[in-house]
Design a protein around this motif. Structure first.
Motif, PDB file in Angstrom:
ATOM      1  N   MET A  73      38.589  49.102  48.615  1.00 26.64           N
ATOM      2  CA  MET A  73      39.381  48.704  47.456  1.00 26.64           C
ATOM      3  C   MET A  73      39.115  49.692  46.345  1.00 26.64           C
ATOM      4  O   MET A  73      38.170  50.477  46.412  1.00 26.64           O
ATOM      5  CB  MET A  73      38.961  47.295  47.001  1.00 26.64           C
ATOM      6  N   ALA A  74      39.939  49.630  45.303  1.00 26.85           N
ATOM      7  CA  ALA A  74      39.737  50.556  44.184  1.00 26.85           C
ATOM      8  C   ALA A  74      38.342  50.374  43.596  1.00 26.85           C
ATOM      9  O   ALA A  74      37.687  51.327  43.192  1.00 26.85           O
ATOM     10  CB  ALA A  74      40.795  50.313  43.114  1.00 26.85           C
ATOM     11  N   GLY A  85      53.015  52.066  45.418  1.00 29.11           N
ATOM     12  CA  GLY A  85      52.553  51.080  46.382  1.00 29.11           C
ATOM     13  C   GLY A  85      52.406  49.695  45.793  1.00 29.11           C
ATOM     14  O   GLY A  85      52.899  49.401  44.704  1.00 29.11           O
ATOM     15  N   GLU A  86      51.702  48.868  46.568  1.00 27.33           N
ATOM     16  CA  GLU A  86      51.489  47.480  46.185  1.00 27.33           C
ATOM     17  C   GLU A  86      49.999  47.237  46.015  1.00 27.33           C
ATOM     18  O   GLU A  86      49.183  47.881  46.663  1.00 27.33           O
ATOM     19  CB  GLU A  86      51.932  46.544  47.312  1.00 27.33           C
ATOM     20  N   ALA A  87      49.649  46.275  45.187  1.00 25.28           N
ATOM     21  CA  ALA A  87      48.269  45.823  45.097  1.00 25.28           C
ATOM     22  C   ALA A  87      48.283  44.326  44.818  1.00 25.28           C
ATOM     23  O   ALA A  87      49.206  43.816  44.181  1.00 25.28           O
ATOM     24  CB  ALA A  87      47.523  46.586  44.002  1.00 25.28           C
ATOM     25  N   PRO A  88      47.249  43.614  45.331  1.00 25.68           N
ATOM     26  CA  PRO A  88      47.236  42.160  45.191  1.00 25.68           C
ATOM     27  C   PRO A  88      46.623  41.684  43.868  1.00 25.68           C
ATOM     28  O   PRO A  88      45.567  42.168  43.471  1.00 25.68           O
ATOM     29  CB  PRO A  88      46.349  41.723  46.369  1.00 25.68           C
ATOM     30  N   GLY A 104      42.552  51.779  39.978  1.00 27.41           N
ATOM     31  CA  GLY A 104      43.035  52.571  41.116  1.00 27.41           C
ATOM     32  C   GLY A 104      44.399  53.136  40.798  1.00 27.41           C
ATOM     33  O   GLY A 104      44.851  53.059  39.660  1.00 27.41           O
ATOM     34  N   LYS A 105      45.076  53.709  41.819  1.00 22.30           N
ATOM     35  CA  LYS A 105      46.309  54.437  41.501  1.00 22.30           C
ATOM     36  C   LYS A 105      47.446  53.521  41.063  1.00 22.30           C
ATOM     37  O   LYS A 105      48.195  53.853  40.160  1.00 22.30           O
ATOM     38  CB  LYS A 105      46.722  55.369  42.648  1.00 22.30           C
ATOM     39  N   GLU A 137      37.716  38.367  47.362  1.00 22.77           N
ATOM     40  CA  GLU A 137      38.489  39.570  47.071  1.00 22.77           C
ATOM     41  C   GLU A 137      38.391  40.538  48.233  1.00 22.77           C
ATOM     42  O   GLU A 137      37.287  40.872  48.667  1.00 22.77           O
ATOM     43  CB  GLU A 137      37.948  40.230  45.803  1.00 22.77           C
ATOM     44  N   LYS A 138      39.526  40.955  48.768  1.00 20.06           N
ATOM     45  CA  LYS A 138      39.540  41.930  49.855  1.00 20.06           C
ATOM     46  C   LYS A 138      40.729  42.855  49.643  1.00 20.06           C
ATOM     47  O   LYS A 138      41.550  42.630  48.753  1.00 20.06           O
ATOM     48  CB  LYS A 138      39.675  41.223  51.217  1.00 20.06           C
TER      49      LYS A 138
END
Lengths: 325, 274
Positions: free
Chosen positions: A265-266, B49-52, B73-74, B234-235
């Motif tokens: 993950m980030a 992109g996607e992130a949760p 992150g990006k 969290e994953k």
């Protein structure tokens, strides 16, 4: 019974009835399962195709949507809707398809995969030969096992016995004017030299997550992912956008727990170390999938054994795990 | 068949600075997309992109959804560059949220840290909107420094005043500064003298991995049964529908079997705090 010539005519007719036909063809890299135009190109003599049915049902790359980065839009791409005939896969690959169905279709369904499966007919070619890596019978299948096949063709001399195993198979045979054979025995299945005893494996895996054995069994693994690419049941994937483009596609790509970035993950990385990644692959196949859908995610096709550049042999690993106290 | 990969367009109505690294995005989905508190969604930035993320707004507000997001992150860095009027995509909701109906008549202890404040704001609002159903809420929240406290105005002031008889909010920071008069220490230092009837209570823990671990241990020490402790796991969720394999925790797909999971379900799973 049907002769090879009449079988090829039937496949030709399926093509004329708007089926996209996937079948084994000889290429430089070996016999590949590919979409074909001319059934005369079909190869019947291989042990297994290099690639698996994943290339039909869960392609290594597929576009889910198209984006315009500047306009900030993302348009979903429609599911495919054409009919597909998969001819000439082996029983282990058909069995693998059934495992993928159990995982990807269900209470929550992967709509892309399910749309493809709905219109896919599987006409499987039972095995006449096996090689040193084949161990399907140890996984509960066999060279003539019908699991996952709509139609199974059993070799008898130079001809084939036709068996339908699903309503879809019956309908397909009717569509092509073929009739299933009853009460005819085919040639005996080939003997498999390789056998692996997996009794008690699940119980071991339920308890051995922290066992040092994971270090030793993964010692020669370099996390290259070859086993995953070749595996007919490995189905993990990632969803990413093509990067650096103002107009591009959102892709679904095969991805594997063998790769270090898989869980990253980030903010942090929960799974660290090659042994941990190798353990995840074995656990997913032989424990977690059993826990979730009551199936072992291995059909004994042996591709991982043939493909591994460092000689990691799944059967030896399983034996080591079973034998470990 | 419903295309499970199609994001719904959503317009950014407002961007609120919460901390130097955290912003709240108020978005208006162009189609109905309800959620239960604790469920998450995949937020799309087209081309990146996607992130949760778990929404931070009340599940009872349908027309707009808040996402409180740290730039890390990006996808999140690009989100932080985005402004009012721009479009994102939302896909979901996914997984299992907090089982509020099962908590009727109970005292609720919430232990949160850092950007874990986001899902907890949604939970807190959902609880407050049906406060008669619950006996008490004790919310313990910790941040690294006073500047890192998310929703300062709410946590330090407004929420304190809603119903002081039923709702108590405790805050702490790992490192104070000249202006900070409150507690200094990790969040577990305020998880004490609870004044809660543990036998009629449920606990919620949400925050960074290290806080999840010690927050859970603190609740266990206080006598909470494992089945009464609710964790937000969290994953690296990718597909969000339990297929892609990224978010596995033992045999669980956290995106579907979670993200909210009780401790009894996961305590024997390998590497749960990693």
């Amino acid at each position: 019974m049907i002769s090879k010539e009449r079988l090829l005519d039937a496949i030709r007719e399926a093509g004329a009835k708007d089926y996209a036909v996937f079948a084994p063809v000889a290429k430089d890299a070996g016999v590949m399962l590919e979409e074909i135009d001319d059934p005369a190109s079909i190869n019947f003599d291989h042990v297994l195709t290099v690639n698996t049915l994943k290339d039909v049902g869960l392609p290594r790359v597929e576009a889910l949507a198209e984006f315009d980065r500047d306009a900030r839009t993302m348009e979903a791409i429609r599911d495919d809707d054409g009919k597909v005939l998969v001819f000439g896969s082996r029983p282990c690959d058909a069995a693998a398809q059934k495992i993928l169905d159990a995982i990807l279709i269900g209470e929550i369904t992967d709509s892309r995969y399910a749309a493809r499966r709905e219109r896919m007919v599987m006409m499987t070619l039972a095995c006449s030969t096996a090689d040193d890596a084949c161990f399907c019978s140890s996984m509960g299948y066999g060279p003539h096992d019908p699991t996952g096949s709509d139609v199974l063709l059993l070799p008898k001399g130079t001809e084939f016995i036709v068996r339908s195993h699903t309503p879809r198979g019956e309908e397909f045979l009717r569509e092509l004017g073929m009739t299933p054979d009853a009460d005819v025995e085919g040639d005996p299945p080939p003997e498999l030299k390789r056998k692996v005893e997996t009794g008690g494996l699940k119980e071991k895996l339920d308890k051995n997550f922290d066992d040092p054995i994971w270090n030793s069994v993964s010692e020669n693994c370099v996390s290259c992912g070859a086993c995953f690419y070749m595996c007919p049941t490995c189905h993990c994937f990632d969803v990413i956008d093509e990067s650096g483009l103002s107009r591009g596609r959102r892709l679904r790509l095969w991805d594997t727990c063998s790769f270090a970035g898989f869980t990253k993950m980030a903010s942090h990385q929960p799974r660290v170390g090659r042994h941990a990644r190798y353990r995840q692959r074995i656990m997913h196949k032989f424990k977690y999938t059993v826990d979730n859908v009551n199936l072992v995610a291995c059909v004994g096709d042996g591709r991982c054994i043939r493909a591994c550049p460092y000689g990691v042999d799944l059967c030896e690993v399983l034996e080591a795990l079973v034998g470990n106290e | 068949m419903k295309n499970v990969y199609r994001p719904i367009d959503a317009e950014i109505l407002e961007v609120i600075d919460e901390t130097p690294t955290i912003k709240t995005f108020v978005v208006e989905p162009k189609e109905d997309i309800g959620f239960a508190t604790g469920q998450f969604m995949e937020v799309t930035v087209p081309g990146l992109g996607e992130a949760p993320f778990t929404p931070s707004s009340s599940p009872n507000v349908k027309e707009k959804i808040d996402f409180t997001i740290m730039s890390v992150g990006k996808v999140t860095e690009e989100l932080h560059r985005m402004t009012k009027g721009q479009m994102v995509g939302v896909r979901g909701p996914m997984g299992k949220g907090y089982p509020l109906d099962a908590w009727k008549g109970k005292e609720i202890l919430i232990v949160g840290g850092g950007v874990g404040a986001a899902p907890l704001r949604s939970l807190f609002l959902a609880l407050v909107e049906r406060l008669d159903d619950f006996k008490k809420i004790l919310y313990c929240y910790g941040a690294r420094t006073p500047a890192d406290i998310v929703y300062k105005e709410l946590i330090l002031d407004k929420w304190q005043k809603i119903n002081p008889k039923k709702i108590e909010i405790r805050t702490t920071v790992d490192e104070g500064d000249a202006s900070w008069k409150g507690n200094v220490g990790v969040v577990t230092t305020v998880v004490k003298d609870l004044g809660i009837d543990i036998s009629n209570s449920v606990g919620v823990v949400c925050g960074p991995p290290i806080m999840m671990k010690f927050g859970t241990f603190a609740l266990v020490e206080h006598g909470y049964p494992d089945s009464a402790i609710h964790l937000s796991m969290e994953k690296n969720m990718s597909c969000g529908i339990g297929k892609c394999g990224h978010c596995m925790l033992g045999e669980y797909m956290v995106c579907q079997d979670g993200p909210v999971m009780t401790y009894d379900k996961v305590k024997d799973k390998p590497a749960i705090w990693d």
